[in-house]
Design an enzyme around this catalytic site. Structure first.
Site, PDB file in Angstrom:
ATOM      1  N   ALA A 103       0.823  -1.212   0.000  1.00 50.93           N
ATOM      2  CA  ALA A 103       0.000   0.000   0.000  1.00 50.93           C
ATOM      3  C   ALA A 103       0.858   1.263   0.000  1.00 50.93           C
ATOM      4  O   ALA A 103       0.444   2.289  -0.552  1.00 50.93           O
ATOM      5  CB  ALA A 103      -0.933   0.002   1.202  1.00 50.93           C
ATOM      6  N   THR A 104       2.036   1.210   0.603  1.00 52.77           N
ATOM      7  CA  THR A 104       2.895   2.400   0.617  1.00 52.77           C
ATOM      8  C   THR A 104       3.235   2.824  -0.805  1.00 52.77           C
ATOM      9  O   THR A 104       3.149   4.010  -1.154  1.00 52.77           O
ATOM     10  CB  THR A 104       4.174   2.135   1.425  1.00 52.77           C
ATOM     11  OG1 THR A 104       3.820   1.918   2.799  1.00 52.77           O
ATOM     12  CG2 THR A 104       5.136   3.312   1.345  1.00 52.77           C
ATOM     13  N   CYS A 163       4.209   1.243  12.270  1.00 51.48           N
ATOM     14  CA  CYS A 163       5.288   1.980  11.612  1.00 51.48           C
ATOM     15  C   CYS A 163       5.930   3.004  12.545  1.00 51.48           C
ATOM     16  O   CYS A 163       7.084   3.384  12.358  1.00 51.48           O
ATOM     17  CB  CYS A 163       4.753   2.706  10.380  1.00 51.48           C
ATOM     18  SG  CYS A 163       3.932   1.613   9.209  1.00 51.48           S
TER      19      CYS A 163
END
Length: 367
Positions: A77-78, A312
Site C-alpha cells: 500500500a505504501t 510503523c
C-alpha cells in the site's frame, strides 16, 4: 503469545498459503510438471500459466471493489499511495488535500506536496469538507478506516466535494478492505494483502476508468504498462485467495469481530475509548486509562501482542499524530494502547489477553 495486533498485520490464511505454494515450486521433470516459478512475462507455456494465475488473482481482488476500474499490483500500500499522490499530483496540478489522520505513507507525501490538511473532530471522524480547502483539479486523500483508532471516515462526502471541483478522491482502504464496504465515489484506492490474511510484500492500486494516472515505475512495462518490475505469481495468488476468502466470510468475520468487541467492552469498563464508538470498525479498540504508561504496559504484558498505535511509528517514542489531531492530551496519548482482533482470535484468547493487560496495569498502581 496471544496476538491482538491485527491492524499491524494479520495471520496468513491457510488458504492463501496453499495458493502460493503452487507458484513457488520448481520443475518436476520426472512427472512432467514445469512447476510454477516461471516469469509471467515469458511467452512459453510455463510463463503463460503464471500470467493466467496473476489475472485470476487480479479478478479476485477487484471483486471487492467498485466496478469500472483497473487494478494494478504493487509492492504494498505504501507504493500504491506514493504512486497515486506523486504521479496524481503531476496529472492533476491544482493542488492536494488530505485528512490529518492519514497513515504516514500518505501523510508524508502530503507534506512534501504542501497539501492542505483537513481536520477531524475529537471523535476521530473528519469534519464536513470545507470547500475552501478542497483543491480545484487536484487530489483529495481520505482514508476509509483509520489504522490507529478504527474510525470510519465519510469518504463519500469527500468524494462529492472533490468531484464538485473536478478533483480526484484517493482512498486508503487498507484497514477497510474485506471488512467494510468500499464506497463507489473513490477514483483511486490503495490496498495491502497482509491486512486481510494475505502475504506481505504485495498490495494494489485501483484506478477508476478514465483516470489518466502516469506510471510510477518504468523499465519493463509490466502490469499493463503501468508498473514495471517482475510480478510474483505466488504473492498475487496469495492476495487473490485471501480476497476470495474475505468475500466468502464477510458476514461471518464481521459478526465475530462484533462479538469480540462486546466482550472487550464488558471487560474494560474503566478504560476510555479513543474515537467514536459508533463510526468505527469494531475489530480495532484504542483505549486509555489515567495513570497508565502504555510503553511500560507493553513491557509488563510482554506475552500479549498489542501496540501503542501504528506499527510503523510505535518505536519512535513520539505521541500518535492521530491522537494529537483528535485533541487528546499528551499524557492521555501516552496512556493509550491499540488492540486488534479478527478471524483467528478466539473469545478465550481475547479474555486471557485482556486479563493480562489489566494485571499489568495493576502493577502501575491502576486498579
Amino acid at each position: 503469545m496471544i496476538y491482538l495486533d491485527y491492524q499491524a498485520t494479520t495471520p496468513l490464511a491457510p488458504e492463501a498459503r496453499a495458493a502460493m505454494l503452487r507458484w513457488l515450486a520448481g520443475p518436476d521433470e520426472g512427472a512432467g510438471d514445469p512447476g510454477g516459478f516461471a516469469n509471467p512475462s515469458s511467452t512459453h507455456k510455463a510463463g503463460r500459466a503464471a500470467a493466467a494465475a496473476v489475472e485470476v488473482a487480479r479478478d479476485q481482488v477487484a471483486a471487492l471493489l467498485p466496478r469500472g476500474g483497473r487494478l494494478f499490483f504493487t509492492s504494498g500500500a505504501t507504493e500504491a499511495l506514493n504512486w497515486a499522490l506523486f504521479r496524481g499530483a503531476e496529472a492533476m496540478p491544482g493542488g492536494v488535500a488530505g485528512l490529518s489522520i492519514e497513515h504516514a505513507a500518505s501523510l508524508q507525501c502530503l507534506e512534501r506536496l504542501n497539501a492542505a490538511i483537513l481536520p477531524v473532530g475529537a471523535d476521530g471522524v473528519a469534519l464536513p469538507p470545507d470547500p475552501a480547502l478542497i483543491p480545484e483539479n487536484g487530489i483529495v486523500a481520505a482514508m476509509l478506516v483509520n489504522n490507529e483508532v478504527g474510525t470510519i471516515q465519510p469518504v463519500a462526502d469527500f468524494a462529492d466535494a472533490a468531484h464538485a471541483k473536478h478533483s480526484l478522491l484517493l482512498c486508503d482502504a487498507v484497514q477497510a478492505y474485506g471488512r467494510v464496504a468500499i464506497p463507489d465515489g473513490a477514483d483511486l484506492i490503495a490496498l495491502s494483502a497482509h491486512k486481510i490474511h494475505g502475504p506481505k510484500g504485495i498490495g494494489a492500486l485501483w484506478v477508476r476508468d478514465g483516470v489518466d494516472l502516469p506510471p510510477f515505475m518504468v523499465g519493463g512495462a509490466q502490469e499493463l504498462g503501468m508498473r514495471s518490475g517482475t510480478v510474483s505469481p505466488a504473492l498475487c495468488a496469495g492476495f487473490g485467495a485471501a480476497a476470495a476468502l474475505a468475500a466468502e466470510r464477510f458476514d461471518a468475520d464481521a459478526a465475530h469481530a462484533e462479538r469480540l468487541w462486546s466482550l472487550a467492552m464488558d471487560m474494560l469498563p474503566e478504560w476510555t475509548l479513543n474515537g467514536s464508538a459508533e463510526r468505527r470498525y469494531h475489530g480495532n479498540l484504542n483505549i486509555r486509562r489515567e495513570g497508565v504508561n502504555g510503553l511500560r504496559l507493553m513491557s509488563d504484558a510482554r506475552d500479549i501482542a498489542f501496540s501503542l498505535g501504528s506499527a510503523c511509528g510505535s518505536g519512535s517514542g513520539k505521541v500518535s499524530h492521530v491522537l494529537r489531531a483528535m485533541g487528546v492530551a499528551e499524557a492521555d496519548a501516552r496512556a493509550s494502547i491499540r488492540l486488534g482482533w479478527g478471524r483467528y482470535t478466539s473469545e478465550q484468547a481475547l479474555r486471557d489477553g485482556l486479563n493480562a493487560i489489566k494485571a499489568a496495569a495493576r502493577l502501575q498502581g491502576v486498579n
